[in-house]
Design a protein around this motif. Structure first.
Motif, PDB file in Angstrom:
ATOM      1  N   PHE A   4      21.595  51.652  51.095  1.00 22.41           N
ATOM      2  CA  PHE A   4      20.118  52.011  49.943  1.00 22.41           C
ATOM      3  C   PHE A   4      19.426  51.274  50.076  1.00 22.41           C
ATOM      4  CE2 PHE A   4      24.337  49.670  49.866  1.00 22.41           C
ATOM      5  CZ  PHE A   4      23.940  48.972  49.323  1.00 22.41           C
ATOM      6  N   ALA A   5      18.819  51.428  49.316  1.00 24.41           N
ATOM      7  CA  ALA A   5      17.708  50.232  49.036  1.00 24.41           C
ATOM      8  C   ALA A   5      17.097  50.127  47.234  1.00 24.41           C
ATOM      9  CB  ALA A   5      16.142  50.558  48.809  1.00 24.41           C
ATOM     10  N   SER A   6      17.338  49.438  46.383  1.00 23.31           N
ATOM     11  CA  SER A   6      17.801  49.313  45.390  1.00 23.31           C
ATOM     12  C   SER A   6      18.504  49.956  44.454  1.00 23.31           C
ATOM     13  CB  SER A   6      16.267  50.027  44.246  1.00 23.31           C
ATOM     14  OG  SER A   6      16.122  51.212  44.420  1.00 23.31           O
ATOM     15  N   GLY A   7      18.970  48.842  42.925  1.00 20.31           N
ATOM     16  CA  GLY A   7      19.831  49.997  42.319  1.00 20.31           C
ATOM     17  C   GLY A   7      20.513  48.729  42.312  1.00 20.31           C
ATOM     18  N   ARG A   8      22.132  48.386  40.759  1.00 23.44           N
ATOM     19  CA  ARG A   8      22.944  47.711  39.990  1.00 23.44           C
ATOM     20  C   ARG A   8      24.070  48.354  41.386  1.00 23.44           C
ATOM     21  NH1 ARG A   8      26.294  47.975  35.969  1.00 23.44           N
ATOM     22  NH2 ARG A   8      25.305  50.224  35.518  1.00 23.44           N
ATOM     23  N   ILE A   9      24.871  47.516  42.054  1.00 24.25           N
ATOM     24  CA  ILE A   9      25.987  46.945  42.061  1.00 24.25           C
ATOM     25  C   ILE A   9      26.564  46.343  41.949  1.00 24.25           C
ATOM     26  CG2 ILE A   9      26.665  46.063  44.659  1.00 24.25           C
ATOM     27  CD1 ILE A   9      23.342  46.940  44.759  1.00 24.25           C
ATOM     28  N   GLU A  10      28.058  46.396  41.800  1.00 19.41           N
ATOM     29  CA  GLU A  10      29.191  45.809  41.174  1.00 19.41           C
ATOM     30  C   GLU A  10      30.174  46.050  41.810  1.00 19.41           C
ATOM     31  OE1 GLU A  10      31.925  46.631  36.980  1.00 19.41           O
ATOM     32  OE2 GLU A  10      29.173  46.030  36.077  1.00 19.41           O
ATOM     33  N   VAL A  11      30.903  44.643  41.564  1.00 16.00           N
ATOM     34  CA  VAL A  11      32.390  44.782  42.225  1.00 16.00           C
ATOM     35  C   VAL A  11      33.312  43.882  41.643  1.00 16.00           C
ATOM     36  CG1 VAL A  11      33.484  43.657  44.492  1.00 16.00           C
ATOM     37  CG2 VAL A  11      30.936  44.903  45.349  1.00 16.00           C
ATOM     38  N   ARG A  12      34.508  44.171  41.591  1.00 14.82           N
ATOM     39  CA  ARG A  12      35.332  43.788  40.842  1.00 14.82           C
ATOM     40  C   ARG A  12      36.000  43.155  42.636  1.00 14.82           C
ATOM     41  NH1 ARG A  12      40.357  44.904  38.581  1.00 14.82           N
ATOM     42  NH2 ARG A  12      40.855  43.463  36.161  1.00 14.82           N
ATOM     43  N   ALA A  13      36.759  41.956  41.993  1.00 16.70           N
ATOM     44  CA  ALA A  13      37.465  41.532  43.411  1.00 16.70           C
ATOM     45  C   ALA A  13      37.719  40.196  42.815  1.00 16.70           C
ATOM     46  CB  ALA A  13      36.160  40.758  44.363  1.00 16.70           C
ATOM     47  N   ARG A  14      39.026  39.712  43.964  1.00 16.05           N
ATOM     48  CA  ARG A  14      39.654  38.038  43.508  1.00 16.05           C
ATOM     49  C   ARG A  14      39.608  37.289  44.331  1.00 16.05           C
ATOM     50  NH1 ARG A  14      45.953  37.745  41.050  1.00 16.05           N
ATOM     51  NH2 ARG A  14      45.690  35.528  41.613  1.00 16.05           N
ATOM     52  N   MET A  15      39.572  36.284  44.565  1.00 15.60           N
ATOM     53  CA  MET A  15      38.615  35.580  45.817  1.00 15.60           C
ATOM     54  C   MET A  15      40.234  34.539  46.419  1.00 15.60           C
ATOM     55  SD  MET A  15      35.767  36.308  46.455  1.00 15.60           S
ATOM     56  CE  MET A  15      35.785  37.674  46.227  1.00 15.60           C
ATOM     57  N   PRO A  16      40.515  34.835  47.461  1.00 16.51           N
ATOM     58  CA  PRO A  16      41.590  33.545  48.305  1.00 16.51           C
ATOM     59  C   PRO A  16      41.598  32.089  48.108  1.00 16.51           C
ATOM     60  CG  PRO A  16      39.939  34.248  49.755  1.00 16.51           C
ATOM     61  CD  PRO A  16      39.674  34.817  48.811  1.00 16.51           C
ATOM     62  N   ILE A  17      42.118  31.380  47.819  1.00 18.43           N
ATOM     63  CA  ILE A  17      42.374  30.210  47.792  1.00 18.43           C
ATOM     64  C   ILE A  17      42.834  29.384  49.360  1.00 18.43           C
ATOM     65  CG2 ILE A  17      44.233  29.583  47.020  1.00 18.43           C
ATOM     66  CD1 ILE A  17      43.032  27.874  44.960  1.00 18.43           C
ATOM     67  N   GLY A  18      42.081  27.823  49.330  1.00 20.57           N
ATOM     68  CA  GLY A  18      42.001  27.647  51.072  1.00 20.57           C
ATOM     69  C   GLY A  18      40.858  26.568  51.649  1.00 20.57           C
ATOM     70  N   ARG A  19      40.887  26.002  52.320  1.00 23.02           N
ATOM     71  CA  ARG A  19      40.056  25.107  53.405  1.00 23.02           C
ATOM     72  C   ARG A  19      39.655  26.210  54.174  1.00 23.02           C
ATOM     73  NH1 ARG A  19      36.358  20.785  53.019  1.00 23.02           N
ATOM     74  NH2 ARG A  19      38.135  20.158  51.157  1.00 23.02           N
ATOM     75  N   GLY A  20      38.454  26.306  54.575  1.00 23.80           N
ATOM     76  CA  GLY A  20      37.894  27.520  55.704  1.00 23.80           C
ATOM     77  C   GLY A  20      38.193  28.751  55.378  1.00 23.80           C
ATOM     78  N   TYR A  21      38.149  29.429  54.203  1.00 22.59           N
ATOM     79  CA  TYR A  21      38.619  30.784  54.273  1.00 22.59           C
ATOM     80  C   TYR A  21      37.283  31.154  53.266  1.00 22.59           C
ATOM     81  CZ  TYR A  21      43.641  31.031  55.580  1.00 22.59           C
ATOM     82  OH  TYR A  21      44.323  30.740  55.984  1.00 22.59           O
ATOM     83  N   TRP A  22      36.235  32.566  54.167  1.00 27.85           N
ATOM     84  CA  TRP A  22      35.152  32.304  53.651  1.00 27.85           C
ATOM     85  C   TRP A  22      34.887  33.898  53.275  1.00 27.85           C
ATOM     86  CZ3 TRP A  22      30.626  31.773  57.356  1.00 27.85           C
ATOM     87  CH2 TRP A  22      29.302  31.915  57.113  1.00 27.85           C
ATOM     88  N   PRO A  23      35.135  34.243  52.128  1.00 30.22           N
ATOM     89  CA  PRO A  23      35.171  35.536  52.018  1.00 30.22           C
ATOM     90  C   PRO A  23      33.421  35.995  51.276  1.00 30.22           C
ATOM     91  CG  PRO A  23      36.462  34.608  49.944  1.00 30.22           C
ATOM     92  CD  PRO A  23      35.857  33.723  51.142  1.00 30.22           C
ATOM     93  N   ALA A  24      33.358  37.240  51.501  1.00 30.04           N
ATOM     94  CA  ALA A  24      31.954  37.555  50.995  1.00 30.04           C
ATOM     95  C   ALA A  24      31.862  39.463  51.320  1.00 30.04           C
ATOM     96  CB  ALA A  24      30.618  37.234  52.148  1.00 30.04           C
ATOM     97  N   VAL A  25      30.788  39.803  50.158  1.00 30.19           N
ATOM     98  CA  VAL A  25      30.151  40.688  49.378  1.00 30.19           C
ATOM     99  C   VAL A  25      29.007  41.080  50.167  1.00 30.19           C
ATOM    100  CG1 VAL A  25      30.417  43.429  48.427  1.00 30.19           C
ATOM    101  CG2 VAL A  25      32.550  41.673  48.644  1.00 30.19           C
ATOM    102  N   TRP A  26      28.080  40.851  51.177  1.00 24.43           N
ATOM    103  CA  TRP A  26      26.673  40.977  51.414  1.00 24.43           C
ATOM    104  C   TRP A  26      25.595  42.847  51.914  1.00 24.43           C
ATOM    105  CZ3 TRP A  26      25.901  39.006  56.623  1.00 24.43           C
ATOM    106  CH2 TRP A  26      26.545  39.419  57.666  1.00 24.43           C
ATOM    107  N   PHE A  27      24.809  42.238  52.434  1.00 25.67           N
ATOM    108  CA  PHE A  27      23.930  43.625  53.083  1.00 25.67           C
ATOM    109  C   PHE A  27      22.893  43.082  53.811  1.00 25.67           C
ATOM    110  CE2 PHE A  27      24.600  43.382  48.004  1.00 25.67           C
ATOM    111  CZ  PHE A  27      25.744  44.593  47.968  1.00 25.67           C
TER     112      PHE A  27
END
Length: 607
Positions: A102-125
């Motif tokens: 896709f190109a353009s738009g409104r993107i929505e994500v409902r999420a809960r992140m982890p905790i702890g040094r070094g953990y790197w969660p992401a939603v990206w394009f």
């Protein structure tokens, strides 16, 4: 949870808010099943080796399918401390490439992140095509990134610019006013338009980036991207786990939803083409059930794709607008885009470091800076801005690499039908050689001469003064490579020397030889009538001097939309003062033909 999410989805579909009243839900994954829906997702596995070990960031995880769990209406990506090969953790990474782009738009994500040094969660394009070149030339949009050791922060970023190590990024950190991203679910949003990207958390806009945020570079966020959801462990962005890091962590995603608005969609494709270019591809979002009717002026021809979301067009001589009528859910939206045909005349500019931009810096051995103040205005170059390059004297064959979305073919330059010109100011001595190689990036990774189709050369005749150089073909190193595969111009100032001088360059031009004649249907009105528009840049009013009386005058924006128009200049000037600052095209008509002039509107007087 499943019931509530379906109810929420129904509300979005049938009772949209006033702010998004033209939106429709293009795609969503509510993760209501028990397995990942591979209709839209694919797994990325391993440690990135052999081509991208550590996934380009020095990461410590090994991606595997078993780290993805879909249950209770949630996508769960689980990281675990365990040794797999040379990796010390397992985790997961999934993407929608070629399944939901896709190109353009409104993107929505409902999420809960982890905790702890070094953990790197992401939603990206990431770009689906890499149209402008390898990362980061074609861009990257990070909707959300989190550091496990910073549970109250999230990061929104775009990556762009020259090739590594000259890559660029700009972003913003958002800190929750209370609570943490690990203790509860939060809604992350991205609003992506043609020239703007906004980041949101729980409906709060915390960052906005525009084309103006990338002053030296093009805006690559105008083509198809795809979604990636992953959790890395360790890396350059956040550091590595330590003794305090839990052995396991889980990133939870409730849903991802992509809404689109037809009135905010845009046509993707080259912003500029060479005069008479063939088979130039343009596309818009491919919506199931939609119909597409493309329209082009008579000087252009659609050679394939009419009735689909993508067409190929044979170009004429003039800059002009293309249009598509998109019909979806019974409503038709007309979407337009203005395309520059360069050069405007038989010996016209294709880049002037100001408001004609088709050539960009992507890499160098020396130090480059785009669009700086002209060191010495004179009769040869009176423009305000120029590009500056300090040659690296420690590099015998110092290379300045440029990207052009305009010059992809070498044949006409080889045969002398097209001639490249460039204005230069340098402290180097008279007689300094300047070579420009027409290359293919991937092929040119091999040893010379592979990947270098032609070399053109000019020699300086001045020092500490502007001059226009005309380049002539001196070598054809790799005649076997495809002449239409040129994707970089490599400039070698003073090759095979230890020169450390400064070189200012400006006003790339392409001369057509012989110049085509209107009697053959191939000339432009501007070659018959001298037309002068001043002041340019302007703030309130324009003046026009020409050999004919205009029948109509229009001001068109970069998307091809008419922003002002009148039958006479006085009437037009009453509309110009309130015109937003920016670059426009002035179309001055004499009957059915038009002279095209680029104009720059400022807000605070002349610049």
């Amino acid at each position: 949870m499943t019931f509530s999410k379906k109810l929420l989805l129904a509300l979005f579909l049938y009772v949209p808010s006033l702010a998004f009243s033209q939106e429709f839900l293009r795609w969503a994954d509510e993760f209501n099943g028990t397995n990942l829906d591979t209709t839209f997702w694919e797994y990325q596995l391993g440690d990135g080796c052999p081509n991208l070990c550590g996934w380009g960031n020095g990461e410590s995880q090994y991606y595997q399918k078993s780290a993805v769990v879909v249950e209770n209406g949630l996508l769960k990506i689980k990281a675990k401390k365990e040794t797999i090969g040379t990796s010390f953790y397992s985790s997961a990474r999934i993407r929608t490439i070629n399944k939901m782009d896709f190109a353009s738009g409104r993107i929505e994500v409902r999420a809960r992140m982890p905790i702890g040094r070094g953990y790197w969660p992401a939603v990206w394009f990431l770009p689906t095509e890499n149209y402008y070149g390898i990362w980061p030339l074609s861009g990257e949009i990070d909707m959300l990134e989190a550091k496990g050791q910073e549970p109250t922060n999230t990061y929104g970023t775009i990556h762009y610019g020259a090739r590594t190590p000259n890559n660029k990024y700009t972003g913003t950190t958002y800190t929750l006013p209370s609570g943490s991203f690990a203790s509860d679910f939060h809604r992350y949003g991205l609003i992506w338009k043609n020239d703007t990207i906004k980041w949101l958390v729980d409906d709060v806009v915390y960052s906005t980036k525009t084309r103006a945020s990338l002053p030296e570079f093009w805006w690559p966020y105008d083509r198809n991207f795809h979604c990636i959801i992953n959790m890395a462990v360790g890396g350059n962005f956040l550091g590595y786990p330590d003794a305090s890091t839990p052995d396991t962590a889980t990133m939870q995603v409730d849903y991802i939803r992509i809404y689109q608005n037809p009135s905010e969609m845009f046509i993707s494709g080259p912003a500029a083409v060479m005069r008479l270019d063939q088979q130039k591809e343009y596309y818009i979002q491919n919506l199931a059930g939609a119909t597409y009717t493309w329209e082009v002026p008579s000087s252009l021809k659609i050679v394939s794709g009419q009735g689909t979301s993508a067409v190929k067009i044979n170009w004429g001589l003039r800059s002009d607008s293309i249009h598509v009528n998109l019909t979806y859910n019974g409503k038709t939206t007309r979407i337009s885009r203005f395309i520059q045909a360069l050069p405007d005349t038989c010996a016209g500019l294709v880049d002037n470091a100001e408001f004609i931009k088709s050539i960009y810096w992507v890499g160098s051995n020396g130090t480059h800076k785009s669009s700086l103040t002209n060191p010495t205005k004179d009769a040869v170059n009176g423009s305000n801005l120029a590009n500056r390059y300090y040659r690296n004297g420690a590099t015998q064959y110092d290379a300045l690499t440029l990207y052009s979305d305009l010059i992809h073919h070498a044949k006409d330059f080889e045969e002398g039908k097209l001639v490249l010109k460039m204005k230069l100011y340098t402290t180097a001595p008279i007689g300094t050689e300047v070579n420009i190689n027409f290359e293919n990036y991937n092929l040119a990774k091999s040893d010379y001469p592979i990947g270098r189709r032609i070399v053109v050369q000019a020699k300086t005749t001045k020092t500490r003064a502007w001059e226009e150089l005309t380049f002539k073909v001196i070598l054809r190193p790799d005649v076997n490579m495809n002449e239409g595969s040129i994707d970089q111009l490599v400039v070698l100032f003073a090759p095979n020397t230890s020169n450390a001088d400064v070189f200012y360059y400006d006003d790339f031009a392409v001369e057509e030889t012989p110049c085509k004649d209107l009697a053959n249907g191939l000339n432009t009105l501007e070659e018959q009538a001298k037309v002068t528009v001043y002041p340019n840049p302007f703030s309130k009013e324009l003046y026009i001097e020409s050999s004919f009386v205009p029948t109509k005058i229009e001001v068109v924006d970069i998307m091809g939309r008419v922003q002002a128009g009148a039958s006479g200049l006085n009437q037009l000037n009453t509309q110009l003062e309130n015109l937003p600052a920016g670059t426009y095209l002035l179309r001055i008509y004499n009957g059915e033909q038009a002279v095209l002039k680029r104009i720059l509107k400022t807000t605070n007087g002349y610049e």
